[in-house]
Structure formats: structure tokens, C-alpha cells
Design an enzyme around this catalytic site. Structure first.
Site, PDB file in Angstrom:
ATOM      1  N   LYS A  50       0.843  -1.189   0.000  1.00 39.07           N
ATOM      2  CA  LYS A  50       0.000   0.000   0.000  1.00 39.07           C
ATOM      3  C   LYS A  50       0.877   1.236   0.000  1.00 39.07           C
ATOM      4  O   LYS A  50       1.960   1.251   0.586  1.00 39.07           O
ATOM      5  CB  LYS A  50      -0.900   0.009   1.250  1.00 39.07           C
TER       6      LYS A  50
ATOM      7  N   GLU B 283      -8.162  11.670  13.376  1.00 39.61           N
ATOM      8  CA  GLU B 283      -7.424  10.428  13.647  1.00 39.61           C
ATOM      9  C   GLU B 283      -6.419  10.566  14.781  1.00 39.61           C
ATOM     10  O   GLU B 283      -5.442  11.314  14.692  1.00 39.61           O
ATOM     11  CB  GLU B 283      -6.707   9.963  12.380  1.00 39.61           C
TER      12      GLU B 283
END
Length: 401
Positions: free
Chosen positions: A156, A205
Site C-alpha cells: 500500500k 485520527e
């Protein structure tokens, strides 16, 4: 270690314990950070720390030793409970933007939110805006990354883009922060003073919160745009929860965090299945993580540096992802995609990822958004996802995303 000490007169210094709790909290006089855990506002600067945090996870490394030296000097000068706050860039080899303030005021976020009457008056007119990179180039970047992630070297990578805005006159930082806070009431709001201008935002986050030997993290990876219709909105969240592409992207993040954390923990709990977390514009896949460190000498900054950058902001493996980002992105991220927060001399603290954010300097604004790229990613979909993320900050300037 670059350590610049200011205001050495002892009477000029105030510790957080002596900070006037009844005073009006300002989101722009210095560093400002809100959280359900602890929130703070600062004034003045006792010492700046620009040492890169590349070895920040090493308790015996140069960065940690420099931080402890700065804390010791602050105590000697009369700051009984010094706090280090500010931002660390995406690439920890670059200079940090950290400092120990002269005055720190702790406050309760809920009470602050209830007392503030945000001004939603129109901000200066936007006279020019430009995207970097343009849509065609960004989609080609994604396509190139998809090809690479389909191999054995990279699972990723996170690619980002910028939006540069010029306004008709200088922006009022206080009015801007009030809009950001009002439009993102559940976010981690932050204002970080820089040498020129400020870094502002409302991150959703949490990278790392630490209290004593206990820590908590809440990585986000995989997202979907929210809908105005309640039924369609709920269905969008449900689709995200069962999306194989997004679940794979999220699993890469949690697996990467488990790998770096388990060797430093006495206890570590990472749920096997993610849950949904919502912001005003997006649904996110979220996994609340908690644990207990094995070495009590660990601190919020050492664990934050151990985790940063996570696969949610960089990719995995980290070094290969960071190298591909440097090759594909036509700009340096700087503080974007980094971490912002605070740590006290006892090791407690809180750090969030620097997303849903922008830099402001006079009438110049730069906004940032990224998206995780895996083999199933669609260039068109990733362009739209980053556009949705940018809309959070665009609305703060009176625009619709």
C-alpha cells in the site's frame, strides 16, 4: 539539537499548574489543541526544538535526549510542569516544529465548545485557487502506484494532493479557527504557530494517547463519502464496512501497527474487525487499539515516533512507500501527513495525524488531502475521495466541496 531559549527571566515563566483556568481560552495566541482527553492553549515560547525526530522512538537517541535536556532547562528556569508541543513532519528526517511554551492553560473541551460563539461571517473572497497536481497527473500517479502495489515489494502507498488558495485580503486566524471548530465539532482541533503563518486543522485520527503506562490509538483507513439523505447515508456506511478493498486497506494498517508495537508492550489489544467512525463529510473504518507498555520509561513521544508514519499516512513497507511517494508526488509534504500534539515531562501526552489541515500565511492558504492506494484502487475514485476530504477545509473558507 537546535535549542533556542527565549524569555529566560524566571518571572516571565508560568507552569500549567499556575495558568489562570478562568481566563478566556484563545485558539490562536500560540499552540492550541482540543481533545476529549485533555485540551490546552499556550502563550509564549521558552525553547524551540528543531531536531529531526528520525530516532524519536529510541529512548537513548539524540532526539529523546534533547527533549529531556529541554525539559530540565525549563524546570531550572521555573517551569514546574513543562510541556513540549507542536508538530513533527511526515518525513522525520526533516526539522521538527516543536517548542516548550512559557505559559500553558489546560481546559475542558466540552465547556469550551459550549461557551464559544463562533463567527461565521464570510472570510475574504477567494481570488485564485490551483491544484497540485492536476487531476490528470494525480490519476496517473494512482495508476502507477496501483501497478507497483500489485507486486511483491509494496502492499500500500498513500498519495496526496494540494490545493493552493489566494484570498483578496489577509485572513483573520481567529475567525478561521472558529469556523473550523464549529464545522468539525468532534475533531481534534489544532493551531500550530510556525516561523511564518500557522498550521491549522481538525484531524479525525488519533495516533497515540498515553497516560501513565497505558496507551490508546485509533487508526483510520478506508473511507466513503457521507450522504444528505439519512437512509442513503446509513447504506454508504454499511457498504464501506463490507468493502473488500477498504477492509484490505484497513487490515494493512492494523497489521503494521501490531508489528511495531508488540515488542514494546506488556499488553496489546487490537480488535480483529473494524468499526465505523463518522465525520461531517466521511465514513471511516476505525479500529480502537489499547495497550500497556513494557518499559515504564516509554513516553507519548517515543511511542508516537515509533508508529509514525503509519501505513494509513505512508504505506507499507514504510521505507518503500516513502520512496515511491518522493518519486510520484510533485511537492514535499513538510508538516502535512505528519503528527501534531503534546507530551509532558512525565511522559503523558497525545498526538494526532496531521490531516484535514492547511497552512495559513497572510492571504495564502495551502490545503492537503491523501488517499490509500492498493491494487484494487480506482484513479477516478481516489480523486473524488481526496476532493471530499478537501471539502472539510474548503467549507471553512465559505466554499462548498
Amino acid at each position: 539539537m537546535v535549542l533556542a531559549v527565549k524569555g529566560t527571566e524566571q518571572e516571565e515563566l508560568q507552569s500549567r499548574d499556575r495558568a489562570p483556568q478562568s481566563a478566556t481560552v484563545s485558539p490562536t495566541t500560540g499552540f492550541f489543541f482540543t481533545s476529549p482527553y485533555r485540551s490546552l492553549s499556550t502563550q509564549g515560547c521558552f525553547a524551540k526544538i528543531t531536531q529531526p525526530a528520525a530516532d524519536g522512538d529510541n529512548l537513548q537517541g539524540a532526539f529523546q535526549q534533547g527533549v529531556q535536556q529541554a525539559f530540565a532547562q525549563a524546570r531550572q528556569a521555573g517551569v514546574t510542569n513543562p510541556v513540549l508541543c507542536g508538530a513533527i513532519p511526515f518525513d522525520t528526517r526533516q526539522p521538527s516544529a516543536l517548542f516548550i511554551p512559557q505559559q500553558t492553560q489546560w481546559f475542558e473541551r466540552q465547556a469550551f465548545m459550549a461557551s464559544v460563539k463562533p463567527t461565521l461571517a464570510a472570510l475574504p473572497t477567494i481570488v485564485r485557487q490551483s491544484e497540485l497536481p492536476k487531476q490528470t497527473q494525480f490519476m496517473q500517479m494512482v495508476a502507477d502506484a496501483v501497478q507497483v502495489t500489485g507486486g511483491e515489494q509494496l502492499e500500500k502507498v498513500v498519495l496526496s494532493r494540494l490545493l493552493d488558495i489566494e484570498t483578496s485580503k489577509q485572513i483573520d486566524p481567529h475567525a478561521l479557527m472558529m469556523r473550523i471548530i464549529a464545522q468539525n465539532p468532534q475533531g481534534f482541533h489544532f493551531h500550530v504557530p510556525l516561523n511564518e503563518g500557522a498550521l491549522v486543522g481538525a484531524s479525525p485520527e488519533l495516533l497515540l494517547r498515553m497516560c501513565g503506562s497505558q496507551f490508546h490509538s485509533n487508526p483510520l483507513a478506508g473511507s466513503a463519502r457521507r450522504e444528505a439523505d439519512p437512509l442513503q447515508d446509513r447504506q454508504a456506511g454499511e457498504r464501506l464496512l463490507v468493502s473488500s478493498k477498504d477492509r484490505h486497506e484497513h487490515q494493512i494498517v492494523t497489521a503494521g501497527m501490531r508489528q511495531v508495537l508488540h515488542g514494546r508492550c506488556r499488553h496489546l489489544h487490537i480488535p480483529a474487525v473494524p468499526e465505523l467512525l463518522s465525520t461531517p463529510t466521511l465514513w471511516h473504518l476505525s479500529t480502537p487499539i489499547d495497550g500497556e507498555v513494557a518499559d515504564r520509561a516509554e513516553n507519548a513521544l517515543s511511542l508516537a515516533c515509533l508508529l509514525h508514519p503509519t501505513p494509513a499516512l505512508c504505506g507499507t513497507p514504510m521505507l518503500a512507500a516513502r520512496e515511491l511517494i518522493a518519486q510520484l508526488e510533485p511537492f514535499e509534504r513538510g508538516l502535512f501527513g505528519g503528527i501534531v500534539g503534546w507530551c509532558d515531562a512525565e511522559g503523558n501526552g497525545e498526538w494526532v495525524v496531521t490531516i484535514r489541515c492547511g497552512t495559513v500565511k497572510a492571504n495564502q492558504v495551502r490545503l492537503f488531502a491523501g488517499a490509500g492506494i492498493v491494487p484494487d484502487s480506482s484513479p477516478q475514485a481516489e480523486w473524488h475521495e481526496t476532493g471530499t476530504k478537501l471539502s472539510t477545509m474548503l467549507r471553512a473558507f465559505g466554499l462548498q466541496g
